[in-house]
Design an enzyme around this catalytic site. Structure first.
Site, PDB file in Angstrom:
ATOM      1  N   ALA A  15       0.823  -1.220   0.000  1.00 47.17           N
ATOM      2  CA  ALA A  15       0.000   0.000   0.000  1.00 47.17           C
ATOM      3  C   ALA A  15       0.853   1.265   0.000  1.00 47.17           C
ATOM      4  CB  ALA A  15      -0.936   0.004   1.211  1.00 47.17           C
ATOM      5  N   GLY A  16       2.171   1.092  -0.105  1.00 43.66           N
ATOM      6  CA  GLY A  16       3.067   2.257  -0.057  1.00 43.66           C
ATOM      7  C   GLY A  16       3.229   2.899  -1.417  1.00 43.66           C
ATOM      8  N   ARG A 100      20.984   6.109   4.123  1.00 42.11           N
ATOM      9  CA  ARG A 100      20.122   4.916   4.121  1.00 42.11           C
ATOM     10  C   ARG A 100      20.488   3.976   5.277  1.00 42.11           C
ATOM     11  NH1 ARG A 100      21.673   5.489  -1.431  1.00 42.11           N
ATOM     12  NH2 ARG A 100      20.029   6.441  -2.652  1.00 42.11           N
ATOM     13  N   GLY A 132      13.502  -2.467   0.073  1.00 44.43           N
ATOM     14  CA  GLY A 132      13.467  -1.660   1.307  1.00 44.43           C
ATOM     15  C   GLY A 132      14.874  -1.390   1.818  1.00 44.43           C
ATOM     16  N   ASP A 161      20.206   2.633  -9.370  1.00 44.92           N
ATOM     17  CA  ASP A 161      21.487   3.324  -9.545  1.00 44.92           C
ATOM     18  C   ASP A 161      22.026   3.084 -10.956  1.00 44.92           C
ATOM     19  OD1 ASP A 161      21.620   3.931  -6.605  1.00 44.92           O
ATOM     20  OD2 ASP A 161      21.668   1.750  -6.533  1.00 44.92           O
ATOM     21  N   HIS A 189      23.962  -0.030  -2.200  1.00 45.54           N
ATOM     22  CA  HIS A 189      23.003   0.988  -2.646  1.00 45.54           C
ATOM     23  C   HIS A 189      23.030   2.117  -1.604  1.00 45.54           C
ATOM     24  CE1 HIS A 189      19.487   3.045  -4.095  1.00 45.54           C
ATOM     25  NE2 HIS A 189      18.850   2.827  -2.964  1.00 45.54           N
TER      26      HIS A 189
HETATM   27  P1  NAD Z   1       6.195   3.976   1.905  1.00 40.49           P
HETATM   28  O1  NAD Z   1       6.364   4.447   3.321  1.00 40.49           O
HETATM   29  O2  NAD Z   1       5.361   4.784   0.961  1.00 40.49           O
HETATM   30  O3  NAD Z   1       5.633   2.502   1.882  1.00 40.49           O
HETATM   31  C1  NAD Z   1       6.172   1.498   2.681  1.00 40.49           C
HETATM   32  C2  NAD Z   1       5.023   0.562   3.014  1.00 40.49           C
HETATM   33  O4  NAD Z   1       5.569  -0.542   3.715  1.00 40.49           O
HETATM   34  C3  NAD Z   1       3.943   1.179   3.907  1.00 40.49           C
HETATM   35  O5  NAD Z   1       2.684   1.047   3.299  1.00 40.49           O
HETATM   36  C4  NAD Z   1       4.057   0.391   5.203  1.00 40.49           C
HETATM   37  O6  NAD Z   1       2.811   0.208   5.850  1.00 40.49           O
HETATM   38  C5  NAD Z   1       4.631  -0.928   4.693  1.00 40.49           C
HETATM   39  N1  NAD Z   1       5.315  -1.726   5.711  1.00 40.49           N
HETATM   40  C6  NAD Z   1       6.037  -1.319   6.773  1.00 40.49           C
HETATM   41  N2  NAD Z   1       6.461  -2.371   7.487  1.00 40.49           N
HETATM   42  C7  NAD Z   1       6.017  -3.480   6.859  1.00 40.49           C
HETATM   43  C8  NAD Z   1       6.116  -4.857   7.133  1.00 40.49           C
HETATM   44  N3  NAD Z   1       6.765  -5.322   8.196  1.00 40.49           N
HETATM   45  N4  NAD Z   1       5.506  -5.714   6.277  1.00 40.49           N
HETATM   46  C9  NAD Z   1       4.826  -5.274   5.213  1.00 40.49           C
HETATM   47  N5  NAD Z   1       4.684  -3.966   4.907  1.00 40.49           N
HETATM   48  C10 NAD Z   1       5.270  -3.081   5.735  1.00 40.49           C
HETATM   49  O7  NAD Z   1       7.685   3.782   1.341  1.00 40.49           O
HETATM   50  P2  NAD Z   1       8.143   3.604  -0.184  1.00 40.49           P
HETATM   51  O8  NAD Z   1       8.418   4.951  -0.757  1.00 40.49           O
HETATM   52  O9  NAD Z   1       7.235   2.679  -0.899  1.00 40.49           O
HETATM   53  O10 NAD Z   1       9.583   2.930   0.044  1.00 40.49           O
HETATM   54  C11 NAD Z   1       9.706   1.640   0.590  1.00 40.49           C
HETATM   55  C12 NAD Z   1      11.175   1.303   0.857  1.00 40.49           C
HETATM   56  O11 NAD Z   1      11.897   1.242  -0.362  1.00 40.49           O
HETATM   57  C13 NAD Z   1      11.906   2.337   1.719  1.00 40.49           C
HETATM   58  O12 NAD Z   1      12.754   1.663   2.638  1.00 40.49           O
HETATM   59  C14 NAD Z   1      12.717   3.109   0.718  1.00 40.49           C
HETATM   60  O13 NAD Z   1      13.848   3.725   1.297  1.00 40.49           O
HETATM   61  C15 NAD Z   1      13.108   1.982  -0.207  1.00 40.49           C
HETATM   62  N6  NAD Z   1      13.600   2.363  -1.537  1.00 40.49           N
HETATM   63  C16 NAD Z   1      14.621   1.643  -2.050  1.00 40.49           C
HETATM   64  C17 NAD Z   1      15.120   1.938  -3.310  1.00 40.49           C
HETATM   65  C18 NAD Z   1      16.275   1.170  -3.897  1.00 40.49           C
HETATM   66  O14 NAD Z   1      16.774   1.588  -4.951  1.00 40.49           O
HETATM   67  N7  NAD Z   1      16.729   0.059  -3.326  1.00 40.49           N
HETATM   68  C19 NAD Z   1      14.545   2.967  -4.049  1.00 40.49           C
HETATM   69  C20 NAD Z   1      13.486   3.691  -3.498  1.00 40.49           C
HETATM   70  C21 NAD Z   1      13.016   3.382  -2.233  1.00 40.49           C
HETATM   71  C1  LMR Z   2      16.702   6.012  -3.798  1.00 43.98           C
HETATM   72  O1  LMR Z   2      17.841   5.729  -4.163  1.00 43.98           O
HETATM   73  O2  LMR Z   2      16.002   6.847  -4.405  1.00 43.98           O
HETATM   74  C2  LMR Z   2      16.094   5.288  -2.614  1.00 43.98           C
HETATM   75  O3  LMR Z   2      17.009   4.391  -2.064  1.00 43.98           O
HETATM   76  C3  LMR Z   2      15.552   6.209  -1.598  1.00 43.98           C
HETATM   77  C4  LMR Z   2      16.635   6.907  -0.818  1.00 43.98           C
HETATM   78  O4  LMR Z   2      16.566   6.906   0.419  1.00 43.98           O
HETATM   79  O5  LMR Z   2      17.535   7.446  -1.442  1.00 43.98           O
END
Ligand code: NAD
Ligand code: LMR
Length: 330
Positions: A15-16, A100, A132, A161, A189
């Site tokens: 739902a995120g 991060r 995440g 990246d 990352h």
């Molecule tokens: P968001 O806050 O919009 O959504 C995260 C969702 O995860 C929420 O709906 C929350 O309720 C849910 N959640 C929390 N704990 C949970 C659990 N234990 N089990 C299931 N669901 C759970 O965040 P977002 O913008 O969707 O980002 C999610 C993650 O991805 C963040 O950690 C963000 O930093 C990461 N991210 C990583 C990259 C990458 O390149 N690796 C890129 C962008 C974002």
């Molecule tokens: C990104 O690279 O955009 C994500 O990992 C979110 C962040 O915290 O930078």
């Protein structure tokens, strides 16, 4: 007409922000092909289940021909049951001013029970992508808590990246992104990642013959490595649609293969290649075929590259030591 059996795709944090883009791309066939029906198995925390129902209503309203079924749950044992693919997105995003790695204590705890649940109920061939943050170390936590699965089944996302690195080089050289091949994102990352142009080509020409060394070291590398923070600064929220698109690219290439003669970057368990300490989840150049990935071997590593590759490995060692202290890995 579809003749393939549906596969089960689990997505956490459904739902995120990222989920809101990712689910629709998976259901439309962008990830596994336009002939592959999917069953979405969506995990959320209990308070977000109502919002998740709204997303499910919208998914149904799209009438995607490939979407065979949708399961929702706040229990990983339900959401991961027989999952063929698991995209672990659910975690807290960072805010402006945070690195991060600052998310380790907040998010690390999510990935131990999820690793255990994958170990217990997922398909024995499940392909796991951790999105995440901090993605590499969270992938290590999930992997270490799933002893019955092959460690190679756990990967982390450095594809965003990789895509950023392609786009920045395309812009600088005035060439289309399709002209750019064989960039590598080494390591974490995080802002220590090393976007490496040593082997990259632009329209068949070596990229490093087309750009100034000063721009490469002083502008390009930090721009790619700090792009996440720049998005947070501009948007007031972390990247979402581009992150979802990278997750689609990562899983598609892993499942369906990389184009002939090209490679992509994936965070995978190190086997010691290129002097990277074994076991770290580290960005490597990989080629995929038949649902498996292989590290591209035999690339020259300059002294400059060695320094950058070691620095990002060192950060991953420190993250691993921190989660060890928290009792999340052995
Ligand atoms: P968001 O806050 O919009 O959504 C995260 C969702 O995860 C929420 O709906 C929350 O309720 C849910 N959640 C929390 N704990 C949970 C659990 N234990 N089990 C299931 N669901 C759970 O965040 P977002 O913008 O969707 O980002 C999610 C993650 O991805 C963040 O950690 C963000 O930093 C990461 N991210 C990583 C990259 C990458 O390149 N690796 C890129 C962008 C974002
Ligand atoms: C990104 O690279 O955009 C994500 O990992 C979110 C962040 O915290 O930078």
């Amino acid at each position: 007409m579809n003749t393939k059996q549906p596969v089960r795709v689990a997505v956490t944090g459904a739902a995120g922000q990222i989920g809101y883009s990712l689910l629709f791309r998976i259901a439309s066939g962008d990830m596994l092909g336009k002939d592959q029906p999917v069953i979405l198995q969506l995990l959320e925390i209990t308070p977000a289940l109502k919002a998740l129902q709204g997303v499910v209503m919208e998914l149904r309203d799209c009438a995607f021909p490939l979407l065979a079924d949708i399961v929702t749950s706040d229990d990983p044992m339900v959401a991961f049951k027989d999952a063929d693919y698991a995209l672990l997105v659910g975690a807290m995003p960072r805010k402006a001013g945070m690195e991060r790695g600052d998310l380790l204590s907040a998010n690390g705890g999510i990935f131990k029970p999820q690793g255990e649940a994958l170990n217990a109920v997922a398909s024995r061939d499940v392909k796991v992508l951790v999105v995440g943050n901090p993605a590499n170390t969270n992938a290590l936590i999930a992997q270490q808590n799933a002893p019955d699965l092959d460690p190679k089944q756990f990967t982390a996302m450095v594809r965003l990246d990789h895509n950023r690195a392609i786009s920045q080089l395309a812009e600088q050289t005035g060439q289309p992104v399709s002209a750019i091949k064989n960039i590598t994102i080494w390591g974490n990352h995080s802002s220590t990642q090393y976007p490496d142009l040593s082997e990259a080509t632009v329209g068949g020409q070596p990229a490093l013959d087309l750009v100034e060394r000063e721009w490469y070291e002083g502008t390009y590398i930090p721009t790619v490595a700090k792009r996440g923070a720049a998005i947070i600064e501009a948007r007031g929220a972390s990247s979402a649609a581009s992150a979802a698109s990278a997750a689609i690219d990562h899983m598609r290439d892993w499942a369906l293969g990389t184009p002939e003669g090209e490679w992509v970057s994936m965070g995978i368990p190190s086997d010691g290649s290129y002097g990277v300490p074994e076991g770290l989840i580290y960005g490597f150049p990989v080629r995929c075929s038949g649902g498996k990935y292989e590290i591209v071997q035999g690339l020259d590593v300059s002294e400059f590259s060695r320094g950058k590759m070691d620095a990002t490995a060192q950060e991953l060692i420190e993250e691993r030591d921190e989660v060890r202290k928290l009792g999340l890995v052995k």
